[in-house]
Design a protein around this motif. Structure first.
Motif, PDB file in Angstrom:
ATOM      1  N   HIS A 337       0.733  -1.066  -0.109  1.00 33.33           N
ATOM      2  CA  HIS A 337       0.359  -0.086  -0.057  1.00 33.33           C
ATOM      3  C   HIS A 337       0.931   0.995  -0.006  1.00 33.33           C
ATOM      4  O   HIS A 337      -0.065   2.601   0.103  1.00 33.33           O
ATOM      5  CB  HIS A 337      -1.043   0.081   1.300  1.00 33.33           C
ATOM      6  N   HIS A 338       2.235   1.172   0.073  1.00 37.79           N
ATOM      7  CA  HIS A 338       2.598   2.392  -0.638  1.00 37.79           C
ATOM      8  C   HIS A 338       2.501   3.300   1.100  1.00 37.79           C
ATOM      9  O   HIS A 338       2.809   4.604   0.876  1.00 37.79           O
ATOM     10  CB  HIS A 338       3.161   3.261  -1.192  1.00 37.79           C
ATOM     11  N   ILE A 339       2.844   2.710   2.520  1.00 39.63           N
ATOM     12  CA  ILE A 339       2.798   4.051   3.241  1.00 39.63           C
ATOM     13  C   ILE A 339       3.677   3.363   4.381  1.00 39.63           C
ATOM     14  O   ILE A 339       3.226   1.730   4.624  1.00 39.63           O
ATOM     15  CB  ILE A 339       1.288   3.241   3.774  1.00 39.63           C
ATOM     16  N   PHE A 340       4.324   4.281   4.927  1.00 37.56           N
ATOM     17  CA  PHE A 340       5.194   4.240   5.879  1.00 37.56           C
ATOM     18  C   PHE A 340       4.794   4.566   7.570  1.00 37.56           C
ATOM     19  O   PHE A 340       3.637   5.476   7.504  1.00 37.56           O
ATOM     20  CB  PHE A 340       6.301   4.849   5.919  1.00 37.56           C
ATOM     21  N   THR A 341       4.861   3.401   8.624  1.00 33.85           N
ATOM     22  CA  THR A 341       3.814   3.665   9.557  1.00 33.85           C
ATOM     23  C   THR A 341       5.724   2.928  10.645  1.00 33.85           C
ATOM     24  O   THR A 341       6.666   3.194   9.727  1.00 33.85           O
ATOM     25  CB  THR A 341       3.616   2.688  10.261  1.00 33.85           C
ATOM     26  N   GLY A 342       5.289   3.232  11.821  1.00 36.37           N
ATOM     27  CA  GLY A 342       6.745   3.050  13.373  1.00 36.37           C
ATOM     28  C   GLY A 342       6.447   1.544  13.685  1.00 36.37           C
ATOM     29  O   GLY A 342       4.970   1.367  14.361  1.00 36.37           O
ATOM     30  N   GLY A 343       7.194   1.350  14.514  1.00 39.47           N
ATOM     31  CA  GLY A 343       6.928   0.874  15.167  1.00 39.47           C
ATOM     32  C   GLY A 343       7.563   1.055  16.619  1.00 39.47           C
ATOM     33  O   GLY A 343       7.637   1.961  16.380  1.00 39.47           O
ATOM     34  N   ALA A 344       7.404  -0.311  17.427  1.00 37.95           N
ATOM     35  CA  ALA A 344       8.091   0.141  19.138  1.00 37.95           C
ATOM     36  C   ALA A 344       8.901  -0.853  19.602  1.00 37.95           C
ATOM     37  O   ALA A 344       8.605  -2.185  18.490  1.00 37.95           O
ATOM     38  CB  ALA A 344       7.050   1.163  19.206  1.00 37.95           C
ATOM     39  N   SER A 345       9.385  -0.549  21.054  1.00 38.68           N
ATOM     40  CA  SER A 345       9.742  -1.798  21.594  1.00 38.68           C
ATOM     41  C   SER A 345       8.569  -3.102  21.982  1.00 38.68           C
ATOM     42  O   SER A 345       8.710  -4.263  22.266  1.00 38.68           O
ATOM     43  CB  SER A 345      10.475  -0.898  22.583  1.00 38.68           C
ATOM     44  N   ASN A 346       7.152  -2.143  22.064  1.00 38.87           N
ATOM     45  CA  ASN A 346       6.129  -3.082  22.143  1.00 38.87           C
ATOM     46  C   ASN A 346       5.405  -3.380  20.434  1.00 38.87           C
ATOM     47  O   ASN A 346       5.249  -2.827  19.272  1.00 38.87           O
ATOM     48  CB  ASN A 346       4.915  -1.914  23.095  1.00 38.87           C
ATOM     49  N   LYS A 347       6.087  -4.936  20.348  1.00 39.82           N
ATOM     50  CA  LYS A 347       5.686  -5.163  19.053  1.00 39.82           C
ATOM     51  C   LYS A 347       4.268  -5.685  18.339  1.00 39.82           C
ATOM     52  O   LYS A 347       4.789  -5.934  17.032  1.00 39.82           O
ATOM     53  CB  LYS A 347       6.777  -6.579  19.103  1.00 39.82           C
ATOM     54  N   LYS A 348       3.502  -5.294  19.476  1.00 39.85           N
ATOM     55  CA  LYS A 348       2.656  -5.017  19.150  1.00 39.85           C
ATOM     56  C   LYS A 348       1.797  -4.166  18.558  1.00 39.85           C
ATOM     57  O   LYS A 348       0.568  -3.518  18.321  1.00 39.85           O
ATOM     58  CB  LYS A 348       1.352  -5.607  20.177  1.00 39.85           C
ATOM     59  N   LEU A 349       2.472  -3.123  19.044  1.00 39.05           N
ATOM     60  CA  LEU A 349       2.049  -1.752  18.713  1.00 39.05           C
ATOM     61  C   LEU A 349       2.803  -0.915  17.410  1.00 39.05           C
ATOM     62  O   LEU A 349       3.709  -0.653  17.319  1.00 39.05           O
ATOM     63  CB  LEU A 349       2.474  -0.586  19.589  1.00 39.05           C
ATOM     64  N   ILE A 350       2.087   0.392  16.520  1.00 36.06           N
ATOM     65  CA  ILE A 350       2.247   0.957  15.497  1.00 36.06           C
ATOM     66  C   ILE A 350       2.281   1.866  15.869  1.00 36.06           C
ATOM     67  O   ILE A 350       1.432   3.028  16.428  1.00 36.06           O
ATOM     68  CB  ILE A 350       1.208   0.606  14.150  1.00 36.06           C
ATOM     69  N   ARG A 351       3.084   3.042  15.523  1.00 38.66           N
ATOM     70  CA  ARG A 351       3.517   4.344  15.806  1.00 38.66           C
ATOM     71  C   ARG A 351       3.239   5.234  14.799  1.00 38.66           C
ATOM     72  O   ARG A 351       3.388   5.104  14.121  1.00 38.66           O
ATOM     73  CB  ARG A 351       5.143   4.598  16.130  1.00 38.66           C
ATOM     74  N   ILE A 352       1.799   5.935  15.082  1.00 45.63           N
ATOM     75  CA  ILE A 352       2.517   6.977  13.840  1.00 45.63           C
ATOM     76  C   ILE A 352       2.575   8.459  14.134  1.00 45.63           C
ATOM     77  O   ILE A 352       2.216   8.848  15.138  1.00 45.63           O
ATOM     78  CB  ILE A 352       0.450   6.745  13.751  1.00 45.63           C
ATOM     79  N   LEU A 353       2.822   9.102  13.475  1.00 48.48           N
ATOM     80  CA  LEU A 353       4.342   9.848  13.799  1.00 48.48           C
ATOM     81  C   LEU A 353       4.253  10.836  12.447  1.00 48.48           C
ATOM     82  O   LEU A 353       5.306  11.139  12.234  1.00 48.48           O
ATOM     83  CB  LEU A 353       5.443   9.868  14.199  1.00 48.48           C
ATOM     84  N   PRO A 354       3.179  11.147  11.525  1.00 46.39           N
ATOM     85  CA  PRO A 354       3.481  12.292  10.958  1.00 46.39           C
ATOM     86  C   PRO A 354       3.977  13.382  10.938  1.00 46.39           C
ATOM     87  O   PRO A 354       3.463  14.173  11.651  1.00 46.39           O
ATOM     88  CB  PRO A 354       1.580  12.051   9.622  1.00 46.39           C
ATOM     89  N   PRO A 355       3.774  14.226   8.991  1.00 42.73           N
ATOM     90  CA  PRO A 355       4.376  15.501   9.750  1.00 42.73           C
ATOM     91  C   PRO A 355       3.135  16.133  10.037  1.00 42.73           C
ATOM     92  O   PRO A 355       1.768  15.780   9.714  1.00 42.73           O
ATOM     93  CB  PRO A 355       3.988  16.100   8.046  1.00 42.73           C
ATOM     94  N   LEU A 356       3.030  17.564  10.390  1.00 42.24           N
ATOM     95  CA  LEU A 356       1.862  17.900  11.512  1.00 42.24           C
ATOM     96  C   LEU A 356       0.737  18.482   9.888  1.00 42.24           C
ATOM     97  O   LEU A 356       0.143  20.140  10.492  1.00 42.24           O
ATOM     98  CB  LEU A 356       2.186  19.022  11.896  1.00 42.24           C
ATOM     99  N   THR A 357       1.731  18.860   9.693  1.00 37.57           N
ATOM    100  CA  THR A 357       0.347  19.284   7.420  1.00 37.57           C
ATOM    101  C   THR A 357      -0.582  17.759   7.067  1.00 37.57           C
ATOM    102  O   THR A 357      -0.980  18.168   6.662  1.00 37.57           O
ATOM    103  CB  THR A 357       2.118  19.457   6.473  1.00 37.57           C
ATOM    104  N   ILE A 358      -0.419  17.191   7.960  1.00 39.33           N
ATOM    105  CA  ILE A 358      -1.317  15.659   7.505  1.00 39.33           C
ATOM    106  C   ILE A 358      -2.817  16.111   7.619  1.00 39.33           C
ATOM    107  O   ILE A 358      -3.447  16.951   8.273  1.00 39.33           O
ATOM    108  CB  ILE A 358      -1.243  15.216   8.369  1.00 39.33           C
ATOM    109  N   LYS A 359      -3.349  16.384   6.528  1.00 39.53           N
ATOM    110  CA  LYS A 359      -5.447  16.008   6.280  1.00 39.53           C
ATOM    111  C   LYS A 359      -5.803  14.610   6.411  1.00 39.53           C
ATOM    112  O   LYS A 359      -5.745  13.810   6.470  1.00 39.53           O
ATOM    113  CB  LYS A 359      -5.410  17.079   4.917  1.00 39.53           C
ATOM    114  N   LYS A 360      -7.577  15.237   6.402  1.00 35.52           N
ATOM    115  CA  LYS A 360      -7.929  14.047   6.549  1.00 35.52           C
ATOM    116  C   LYS A 360      -7.993  12.904   5.652  1.00 35.52           C
ATOM    117  O   LYS A 360      -7.735  11.942   5.440  1.00 35.52           O
ATOM    118  CB  LYS A 360      -9.854  14.564   6.544  1.00 35.52           C
ATOM    119  N   VAL A 361      -7.703  13.441   4.300  1.00 33.75           N
ATOM    120  CA  VAL A 361      -7.664  12.402   3.162  1.00 33.75           C
ATOM    121  C   VAL A 361      -6.148  11.630   3.417  1.00 33.75           C
ATOM    122  O   VAL A 361      -6.570  10.217   2.913  1.00 33.75           O
ATOM    123  CB  VAL A 361      -6.998  13.209   2.263  1.00 33.75           C
TER     124      VAL A 361
END
Length: 381
Positions: A337-361
């Motif tokens: 799907h060509h989407i970058f997300t982040g991981g954490a030391s908690n292997k069951k958790l996705i981190r979402i840390l986008p640019p602050l310019t993100i829109k609803k779309v």
């Protein structure tokens, strides 16, 4: 010469970026919901940012801190205005680790003490004292382990009280929203009692805002959700939108002394130009307001997805926790799907840390992809 192999790499090669997207060498577009570890605050290649650093480097990119640099003063004044941290003073450096290293060093200098209290699942950097205060034995070398650090659980106020009142603690360092650790937070009562204990025991309360600062939490700093007054505030990641810059804000009660702290590259002309472009854009485009609007929208959708068991964090520092490890899920989001997300030391958790310019779309694009990806995972389970 081969590169020293310390990073597991995804098979993606970004060569350009624009706002919320990066593009690989084949022209494939990727939605960036990770911002390179929360670094990209105002979007990739923002035109005001590009113009500011281009103009500055054409005049003077660097000179040492032995001379006057009005850009440092301008940037410090802008941080004070937007953060509301009136009266604090600023020391520039180059990274979050260096910021926390100097925060801990300053606390030790001023209190005459050496021991540090940090918290389980914390991450404060990879330099000597900062990594010793990081709860990950795999990255702490024997030379780092000589530091005196006591780890406690978040919300263990009795433990903090017991340790601080022993009289040898120079600093309590805390992420008000844990980053690498998995977006966990202490309670308001806990943070406020820790602050009071520090004030009563000649101990510095250090707010690690390296990842949560610069509006990411929905306030300029995450500690501003609570009634606390840190002696030192460390900043870095979102500060330069990719240009290396960091710093510590130092309470006005703390007196400077020549030679106490120092840096070669910290606060150089090009870094300050980048930093000013970021703050001007945050202010002019009302990006902290956008953080809160998009965060509410994002969380409202996340709550409708049954596979998401817990939603953590604040603002655009969000953790989505599942009941399975998410390594394969993140790979599917990247490669299918060509989407970058982040991981954490908690292997069951996705981190979402986008640019602050993100829109609803962009939020919609993510959740549409996530739902498609979760269906085959459910079948496999």
């Amino acid at each position: 010469m081969p590169l020293f192999d310390v990073y597991p790499l995804y098979n993606v090669t970004p060569v350009s970026g624009k706002d919320m997207y990066v593009y690989d060498e084949k022209g494939v577009e990727y939605l960036d919901l990770y911002g390179g570890h929360a670094v990209i605050s105002i979007g990739h290649s923002h035109p005001k940012y590009v113009k500011a650093i281009t103009n500055q480097v054409s005049k003077l990119g660097f000179y040492s801190n032995a001379i006057q640099n009005p850009l440092q003063v301008e940037l410090a004044d802008k941080i004070e205005k937007l953060s509301g941290c009136k009266g604090y003073e600023l020391f520039f450096c180059n990274s979050g680790a260096e910021a926390n290293e100097n925060a801990l060093k300053l606390a030790s200098f001023k209190t005459g003490k050496a021991r540090v209290i940090a918290f389980n699942n914390s991450f404060h950097g990879r330099t000597s004292a900062a990594v010793a205060a990081t709860d990950n034995k795999n990255i702490v070398a024997p030379i780092n382990a000589q530091q005196q650090v006591t780890f406690l659980a978040l919300n263990d106020i009795e433990g903090v009280k017991r340790e601080v009142e022993k009289g040898d603690v120079c600093a309590v360092i805390v992420e008000f929203i844990q980053g690498v650790g998995g977006l966990d937070q202490g309670t308001a009562a806990f943070f406020e009692q820790v602050d009071a204990l520090c004030k009563a025991n000649n101990t510095y309360f250090i707010a690690d805002e390296v990842q949560s600062g610069y509006g990411r939490s929905g306030k300029f700093f995450a500690f501003q959700y609570y009634n606390v007054t840190p002696e030192v505030i460390s900043i870095a990641k979102g500060m330069g939108n990719g240009f290396p810059i960091g710093g510590i804000l130092i309470h006005p009660n703390i007196e400077a002394k020549h030679g106490m702290l120092g840096t070669t590259f910290g606060g150089n002309h090009l870094a300050c130009a980048a930093g000013l472009a970021v703050l001007n854009t945050i202010e002019e485009e009302k990006l902290i307001d956008n953080v809160n609007v998009i965060s509410e929208y994002f969380i409202s959708i996340a709550k409708t997805i049954p596979q998401i068991k817990t939603i953590k964090g604040k603002g655009l520092m969000i953790g989505l926790e599942f009941d399975f490890e998410i390594g394969d899920l993140r790979k599917k989001l990247i490669y299918e799907h060509h989407i970058f997300t982040g991981g954490a030391s908690n292997k069951k958790l996705i981190r979402i840390l986008p640019p602050l310019t993100i829109k609803k779309v962009h939020v919609n694009q993510f959740f549409e992809a996530l739902k498609k990806t979760l269906v085959p995972i459910e079948v496999e389970k």
